[in-house]
Scaffold this active site. Structure first.
Site, PDB file in Angstrom:
ATOM      1  CG  HIS A 106      -0.323   0.223   2.627  1.00  6.48           C
ATOM      2  ND1 HIS A 106      -0.001  -0.886   3.635  1.00  6.48           N
ATOM      3  CD2 HIS A 106       0.013   1.446   3.320  1.00  6.48           C
ATOM      4  CE1 HIS A 106       0.379  -0.174   4.224  1.00  6.48           C
ATOM      5  NE2 HIS A 106       0.814   1.063   4.332  1.00  6.48           N
ATOM      6  CG  ASP A 136      -0.020  -4.257   2.948  1.00  7.15           C
ATOM      7  OD1 ASP A 136       0.113  -3.561   1.533  1.00  7.15           O
ATOM      8  OD2 ASP A 136       0.204  -3.558   3.911  1.00  7.15           O
ATOM      9  N   GLY A 210       3.782   5.847   8.102  1.00  5.16           N
ATOM     10  CA  GLY A 210       4.529   5.866   7.658  1.00  5.16           C
ATOM     11  C   GLY A 210       5.665   5.232   8.181  1.00  5.16           C
ATOM     12  CG  ASN A 211       6.991   3.500  11.996  1.00  8.39           C
ATOM     13  OD1 ASN A 211       6.360   4.869  12.980  1.00  8.39           O
ATOM     14  ND2 ASN A 211       7.725   2.830  12.257  1.00  8.39           N
ATOM     15  CB  SER A 212       3.189   1.192   6.308  1.00  6.15           C
ATOM     16  OG  SER A 212       2.569   1.685   7.068  1.00  6.15           O
TER      17      SER A 212
END
Length: 408
Positions: A106, A136, A210-212
């Site tokens: 994503h 994902d 933002g850590n994704s």
């Protein structure tokens, strides 16, 4: 007797000394300054920031398609749709010194441009090499001009235990690379609603927007998961974060690429349902466990392995199966062409069989048919739903279905 008495007095005299040894104050600088810093120094160079950009069409007026206003002002009311550039950010992990990077799907979905920024602020333009929306995960590649980049080794995530110390590294809110610490709160979380293959590591290490795509690592600096989501009612950190296990990352890295760079997952050919307390009692199980096989596709790896409706799948390899998501995870991480022992509960007793997963077959017996006649489907071409089509459409292929191949 006197010797025994003297010995007991001596032992009792030693007890306070032993107790005191457990509560000693620090006696060296090393004991005072224990830190995660050595682990962080090894990990941080292999975690990158990812900036993406894509263009989308926006409707300038909310009344543009309103038929009421259209009859007065014509079809052009509200002006033509315009384009705007949307930017987003995330994180990624270098897993190959040749510039191979893993991130969340994503983070890069639909991107026109991807910029990868290393911890030393060097920038590279990246492109998507593989992508898998169902797990994902996405695999990126950057051209390093032959330079070797620092990378993280992947740990076997099946060896993790609840309570293990972990560090999460990423770029939350775009403030820059950040490290947070915590423990593994739970394993095999399958009810988060994040992806089709839900089998997550849950952690209380702070994970924020933002850590994704960032790294979840152990105390040896090995990658154990890719941070992907948080549970939150406000959009901020509330102590529950989810990471995709490293074994799923490894499976995606090894997987074959199909159309458009999308990954094709292994094919098994069963339809299953949860085992309830009533089903467990009826089948003679000690408790609800495994998944009940409802249907088996003809010619599938499941049928070739002798699996039949009514069987309860309880394990695959060394992994225990408790739900459909767990079964999917084990199938994907096993891969294709590898014989694997599957544990079953059949007719009141445990049994095993060997199963080998394959790629979804693209062709089945039968011809395409173009419908003719005085009906709404005149001229429509249909055919049998193949496992490959079912995989792309996220449908079950164990039951015969007809799919529209071409409109009339």
């Amino acid at each position: 007797m006197r010797r025994i008495f003297i010995l007991m007095i001596a032992l009792l005299a030693c007890l306070p000394v032993a107790a005191a040894a457990q509560d000693q104050t620090p006696i060296s600088r090393d004991q005072i300054t224990l830190s995660f810093a050595p682990v962080v120094k090894r990990v941080v160079p292999a975690v990158v920031n990812i900036y993406t950009r894509h263009t989308e069409r926006v409707q300038m007026s909310p009344f543009l398609n309103d038929p009421f206003f259209g009859q007065f002002f014509g079809g052009g009311f509200g002006g033509l749709p315009r384009e705007r550039v949307v930017q987003s950010l995330g994180s990624g992990v270098i897993v190959g010194s040749d510039g191979t990077i893993v991130t969340s799907y994503h983070v890069v979905k639909g991107s026109d441009k991807i910029i990868v920024v290393l911890s030393d602020r060097r920038e590279f333009e990246g492109h998507v090499e593989k992508s898998d929306e169902r797990s994902d995960l996405a695999v990126l590649k950057v051209d390093t001009k032959g330079e070797k980049l620092p990378k993280l080794e992947l740990r076997d995530s099946d060896t993790l235990e609840v309570g293990d110390l972990v560090l999460a590294v990423g770029n939350p809110f775009g403030v820059g690379q950040t490290v947070t610490s915590g423990i593994i709160s739970a394993l095999a979380r399958s009810e988060s609603g994040v992806s089709d293959y839900q089998f997550f590591i849950q952690t209380d290490a702070a994970i924020n927007p933002g850590n994704s795509g960032g790294a979840l690592v152990d105390m040896q600096g090995r990658l154990i998961g890719i941070n992907t989501a948080i549970y939150s009612r406000t959009g901020g950190y509330q102590g529950i974060g989810f990471a995709i296990p490293a074994n799923m990352v490894r499976a995606v890295l090894k997987s074959q690429v199909g159309k458009g760079g999308h990954i094709t997952q292994p094919y098994f050919g069963v339809e299953v349902q949860p085992v309830t307390q009533e089903i467990a009692e009826a089948q003679g199980l000690d408790r609800p466990r495994g998944v009940l096989v409802r249907a088996v596709a003809a010619g599938s790896p499941a049928e070739k392995a002798g699996i039949r409706p009514g069987d309860i799948i309880t394990g695959l390899g060394a992994g225990v199966i408790d739900d459909a998501q767990g079964l999917n995870f084990r199938i994907v991480t096993t891969g294709t062409g590898v014989p694997m022992k599957m544990s079953l509960w059949r007719e009141g007793k445990e049994t095993t069989t060997s199963v080998t997963f394959t790629q979804p077959p693209a062709e089945v017996l039968g011809q395409k048919v173009t419908l003719k006649g005085n009906h709404p489907l005149n001229g429509v071409t249909v055919g049998m739903l193949t496992p490959e089509m079912a995989e792309e459409l996220h449908l079950k292929s164990t039951e015969p279905r007809v799919v529209v191949l071409q409109a009339g």
